[in-house]
Design a protein around this motif. Structure first.
Motif, mmCIF file in Angstrom:
data_model
loop_
_atom_site.group_PDB
_atom_site.id
_atom_site.type_symbol
_atom_site.label_atom_id
_atom_site.label_comp_id
_atom_site.label_asym_id
_atom_site.label_seq_id
_atom_site.Cartn_x
_atom_site.Cartn_y
_atom_site.Cartn_z
ATOM 1 N N ALA A 1 0.839 -1.198 0.000
ATOM 2 C CA ALA A 1 0.000 0.000 0.000
ATOM 3 C C ALA A 1 0.871 1.245 0.000
ATOM 4 N N GLN A 2 1.426 1.553 -1.168
ATOM 5 C CA GLN A 2 2.376 2.648 -1.282
ATOM 6 C C GLN A 2 1.789 3.874 -1.964
ATOM 7 N N THR A 3 0.750 3.686 -2.712
ATOM 8 C CA THR A 3 0.221 4.737 -3.552
ATOM 9 C C THR A 3 -0.868 5.509 -2.830
ATOM 10 N N LYS A 4 -0.743 6.826 -2.864
ATOM 11 C CA LYS A 4 -1.765 7.673 -2.269
ATOM 12 C C LYS A 4 -2.686 8.152 -3.389
ATOM 13 N N VAL A 5 -3.990 7.959 -3.237
ATOM 14 C CA VAL A 5 -4.971 8.404 -4.217
ATOM 15 C C VAL A 5 -5.352 9.843 -3.882
ATOM 16 N N ILE A 6 -5.276 10.718 -4.901
ATOM 17 C CA ILE A 6 -5.582 12.136 -4.701
ATOM 18 C C ILE A 6 -6.515 12.639 -5.795
ATOM 19 N N PHE B 1 4.037 12.192 -15.184
ATOM 20 C CA PHE B 1 2.710 11.617 -15.389
ATOM 21 C C PHE B 1 2.880 10.351 -16.213
ATOM 22 N N TRP B 2 2.371 9.240 -15.701
ATOM 23 C CA TRP B 2 2.617 7.932 -16.298
ATOM 24 C C TRP B 2 1.432 7.010 -16.013
ATOM 25 N N ALA B 3 1.493 5.790 -16.539
ATOM 26 C CA ALA B 3 0.507 4.751 -16.244
ATOM 27 C C ALA B 3 1.169 3.392 -16.425
ATOM 28 N N THR B 4 0.681 2.412 -15.710
ATOM 29 C CA THR B 4 1.263 1.063 -15.791
ATOM 30 C C THR B 4 1.089 0.459 -17.178
ATOM 31 N N TRP B 5 0.079 0.877 -17.916
ATOM 32 C CA TRP B 5 -0.218 0.332 -19.234
ATOM 33 C C TRP B 5 0.530 1.056 -20.359
ATOM 34 N N CYS B 6 1.311 2.058 -20.034
ATOM 35 C CA CYS B 6 2.027 2.875 -21.021
ATOM 36 C C CYS B 6 3.473 2.395 -21.125
ATOM 37 N N SER C 1 0.475 8.615 -11.231
ATOM 38 C CA SER C 1 -0.142 7.581 -12.047
ATOM 39 C C SER C 1 -1.502 8.053 -12.543
ATOM 40 N N LEU C 2 -1.758 7.792 -13.822
ATOM 41 C CA LEU C 2 -3.047 8.109 -14.406
ATOM 42 C C LEU C 2 -3.880 6.839 -14.619
ATOM 43 N N ASP C 3 -3.489 5.768 -13.940
ATOM 44 C CA ASP C 3 -4.306 4.556 -13.936
ATOM 45 C C ASP C 3 -5.621 4.877 -13.231
ATOM 46 N N PHE C 4 -6.654 4.096 -13.490
ATOM 47 C CA PHE C 4 -7.933 4.302 -12.811
ATOM 48 C C PHE C 4 -7.807 3.928 -11.340
ATOM 49 N N ALA C 5 -8.509 4.650 -10.486
ATOM 50 C CA ALA C 5 -8.429 4.438 -9.039
ATOM 51 C C ALA C 5 -8.840 3.032 -8.647
ATOM 52 N N ASP C 6 -9.731 2.396 -9.415
ATOM 53 C CA ASP C 6 -10.124 1.028 -9.076
ATOM 54 C C ASP C 6 -9.025 0.021 -9.405
ATOM 55 N N LYS C 7 -7.923 0.486 -9.980
ATOM 56 C CA LYS C 7 -6.762 -0.356 -10.279
ATOM 57 C C LYS C 7 -5.619 -0.104 -9.291
ATOM 58 N N LEU C 8 -5.936 0.466 -8.132
ATOM 59 C CA LEU C 8 -4.921 0.794 -7.138
ATOM 60 C C LEU C 8 -4.084 -0.426 -6.767
ATOM 61 N N ASN D 1 10.249 -2.434 -7.200
ATOM 62 C CA ASN D 1 10.995 -1.933 -6.040
ATOM 63 C C ASN D 1 11.219 -0.418 -6.127
ATOM 64 N N MET D 2 10.166 0.297 -6.483
ATOM 65 C CA MET D 2 10.246 1.743 -6.661
ATOM 66 C C MET D 2 10.234 2.449 -5.313
ATOM 67 N N LYS D 3 11.039 3.497 -5.188
ATOM 68 C CA LYS D 3 11.160 4.254 -3.936
ATOM 69 C C LYS D 3 10.606 5.675 -4.036
ATOM 70 N N SER D 4 10.387 6.162 -5.238
ATOM 71 C CA SER D 4 9.856 7.512 -5.420
ATOM 72 C C SER D 4 8.430 7.589 -4.892
ATOM 73 N N ALA D 5 8.012 8.804 -4.535
ATOM 74 C CA ALA D 5 6.626 9.016 -4.114
ATOM 75 C C ALA D 5 5.706 8.767 -5.311
ATOM 76 N N VAL D 6 4.632 8.016 -5.087
ATOM 77 C CA VAL D 6 3.677 7.715 -6.149
ATOM 78 C C VAL D 6 2.291 8.176 -5.707
ATOM 79 N N LEU D 7 1.671 8.978 -6.561
ATOM 80 C CA LEU D 7 0.304 9.430 -6.350
ATOM 81 C C LEU D 7 -0.539 8.890 -7.498
ATOM 82 N N LEU D 8 -1.755 8.477 -7.207
ATOM 83 C CA LEU D 8 -2.681 8.072 -8.252
ATOM 84 C C LEU D 8 -3.732 9.171 -8.354
ATOM 85 N N LEU D 9 -3.759 9.834 -9.494
ATOM 86 C CA LEU D 9 -4.667 10.957 -9.684
ATOM 87 C C LEU D 9 -6.040 10.430 -10.082
#
Length: 156
Positions: free
Chosen positions: A20-25, A46-51, A77-84, A95-103
């Motif tokens: 649970a690393q991603t904060k949804v905003i 700005f990125w997405a897992t599918w890109c 992340s521009l992935d859909f929130a239901d894909k958190l 193994n990513m360490k950068s801050a990740v936000l899901l918009l």
């Protein structure tokens, strides 16, 4: 038997907590971040897992995040929130360490221009700005090796 069940339960909980690393905003939270007037240089990707191109350039952002204490990297992340769960699993696997936000704001037309007037909406897209001097640079293509560092230097 109880010890095995307890151990299994605790392992499950800790595994899920570590994922649970991603904060949804919503966009107003991101907009506040974009209006900061002090602090380190901000690199917002700005990125997405599918890109594919987005995923390909992520190691460069991770390297900058690790090696530059005067730069703050935020991956939006521009992935859909239901894909958190998918995003969190991706982050853990890489193994990513950068801050990740899901918009969680799918009305892209309402906020893209607020990030950057020239942004056509394509990803990957990266905004780099220096809150102390106001210098900004924006790009909406896959970054090549060494390009990110040069862009950071251009806002110093």
């Amino acid at each position: 038997m109880r010890r095995i069940l307890l151990f299994s339960l605790l392992s499950f909980l800790f595994t899920n907590l570590s994922l649970a690393q991603t904060k949804v905003i919503k966009f107003p939270a991101l907009e506040t971040m974009l209006q900061k007037k002090d602090g380190p240089i901000q690199v917002i990707n700005f990125w997405a897992t599918w890109c594919g191109p987005c995923v390909k350039e992520l190691p460069m952002f991770e390297q900058v995040n690790t090696n530059n204490t005067n730069v703050k990297v935020t991956l939006v992340s521009l992935d859909f929130a239901d894909k958190l769960d998918k995003v969190d699993a991706f982050i853990a696997r890489k193994n990513m360490k950068s801050a990740v936000l899901l918009l969680d704001d799918i009305d892209y037309n309402s906020w893209i221009d607020k990030v950057e007037k020239s942004w056509e909406g394509a990803i990957p897209a990266t905004l780099i700005y220096n809150p102390t001097n106001g210098k900004r640079v924006f790009t909406q293509h896959e970054l090549k090796e060494g390009e990110l560092e040069k862009l950071i230097e251009s806002v110093q």
